[in-house]
Write an enzyme that holds these catalytic residues in place. Structure first.
Site: not given
Ligand SMILES: *Cc1c(COP(=O)(O)O)cnc(C)c1O
Length: 424
Positions: A239, A349
């Site tokens: 994240g 579109c």
């Molecule tokens: C999408 C996801 C990530 C990665 O998230 P980023 O924002 O790209 O770092 C990590 N763990 C889980 C469980 C996810 O669903």
């Protein structure tokens, strides 16, 4: 920090001119920089490694084989959310012993595949899944290492659609149920419950949300340990955000990652536990661009549309998340070049096929090449063939060389996916 810069007046990916890639591969096309991927992964893993950490790159951010192989060579593990992603990670040379499997809706077939492959860890997200996994593994005479994903009821992220840690979000077991389910898992025949996981959202730039969520999860770990449970792993998810705007009030690169590592260090201090991280965007986001060509300008009384050959099927983030992508012309504009205000749109579109409105840019004309920056994560992986448009190519640059790591889908391949019903 990335490796897309002007050289002799032309935007390059490392040592390769984007004009050359456009001429040889066509547009639209994604272009990724190996050096940027390597740098981001190295900075991230080196910052976290002192904390007894494993880094599982989130394949869904960018699952191109060339990208995965580049990261695999640096020792990356993989965070996967489907059997397809597990297979892709294995194909890229990431061993099963470094693969974790997350997601709220793993099918029995996918769980069986993961158990057979011998993956490192299944991140279990519900009581039903826990029972299914245990039954599937036990029937095979196995015990699958698993962690319980807990929803900390602390949401964060760059947009409501990419927040995952809120109580209203579908991800993970409820905070209140975590201890009961952990105790239940500890007595199940087919799972070896190793610890907890969480993932609060994507494009997180406020580390206070992380701190709050991680401290809550830490409390659960400590309670479980007090109750005599073995809790050896804590997977803190991904994240970490990236700057999409040059003027973003948020720095990126070693400083951001070190600040994140310091925060993690602080909130996990004194816990004797192995940490896991699942970064996606922070590794791949700035390592890719989408290269596209201006098809037309359409002058209206109150606005000018710049129609480009990439559409929302190729890069859906602006349509789906109201995301912002910097736009750079491939030919470096003179400092005093005339400027204009554009709505940049694709050929699809749908009125939603709009990359930006009212953007101030150097004057552009038919045939000019531009790039959408920071398109390396959740770009190609989210693309589709909507409007019967073939999937665009993906190009990986390494120093002076490039490879087409996914050729442009041909019309024969696209149409060949369908089958005629027998009654015609
Ligand atoms: C999408 C996801 C990530 C990665 O998230 P980023 O924002 O790209 O770092 C990590 N763990 C889980 C469980 C996810 O669903």
């Amino acid at each position: 920090m990335h490796h897309f810069d002007y050289l002799d007046g032309v935007l390059h990916a490392e040592g390769v001119s984007l004009e050359k890639i456009a001429a040889e591969v066509g547009t639209p096309t994604y272009v990724y920089s190996s050096a940027t991927l390597e740098r981001h992964f190295t900075v991230f893993s080196e910052a976290l490694k002192p904390l007894n950490a494993h880094v599982f790159y989130a394949v869904k951010a960018n699952g191109n084989l060339g990208v995965l192989m580049t990261l695999a060579r640096l020792g990356a593990g993989a965070d996967t959310v489907s059997e397809g992603e597990i297979r892709k990670a294995l194909a890229a040379g990431i061993p099963a012993s470094k693969i974790v499997f997350s997601g709220v809706g793993k099918t029995p077939a996918e769980l069986a595949f993961a158990v057979d492959a011998g993956i490192y860890q299944v991140n279990v997200e519900s009581e039903g899944e826990l029972e299914a996994l245990s039954a599937i593994a036990a029937a095979k005479g196995k015990r699958q290492a698993a962690v319980l994903r807990v929803n900390p009821e602390v949401g964060a992220g760059g947009h409501a659609k990419i927040t995952t840690g809120d109580a209203a979000n579908k991800f993970g077991v409820s905070f209140a149920e975590a201890e009961r389910l952990y105790a239940k898992a500890a007595n199940m025949p087919g799972v070896s419950i190793m610890g907890l996981a969480t993932h609060i959202g994507s494009q997180v730039t406020e580390f206070s949300a992380y701190r709050e969520a991680f401290l809550k999860i830490r409390g659960v770990v400590e309670n479980l340990q007090k109750q005599g449970h073995k809790v050896e792993r804590l997977d803190l998810g991904g994240g970490v955000g990236v700057p999409y705007e040059m003027s973003y009030p948020y720095s990126h690169g070693p400083d951001t990652v070190h600040a994140y590592a310091d925060m993690v260090k602080e909130v996990t201090a004194g816990l004797d536990i192995e940490l896991g991280f699942e970064p996606g965007r922070v590794i791949a986001g700035n390592a890719g661009i989408l290269l596209t060509r201006v098809l037309y300008t359409n002058q209206r009384a109150d606005r000018t549309f710049l129609v480009v050959d990439a559409g929302m099927n190729d890069l859906v983030r602006p349509a789906m998340y109201e995301a912002y992508h910097e736009i750079w012309p491939v030919k470096q504009p003179a400092a005093d070049a005339p400027r204009a205000t554009y709505d940049v749109v694709g050929p699809i579109c749908e009125s939603g096929d709009t990359f930006t409105t009212g953007r101030d840019l150097p004057v552009l004309k038919q045939g000019d090449l531009i790039v959408f920056k920071t398109a390396g994560a959740y770009g190609a992986t989210m693309s589709s063939t909507y409007n019967q448009r073939p999937l665009v190519p993906e190009v990986l640059v390494k120093g002076p060389d490039y490879a087409v790591t996914r050729p442009r889908q041909t019309y024969e391949e696209l149409i060949g996916l369908d089958r005629k019903p027998g009654w015609f």
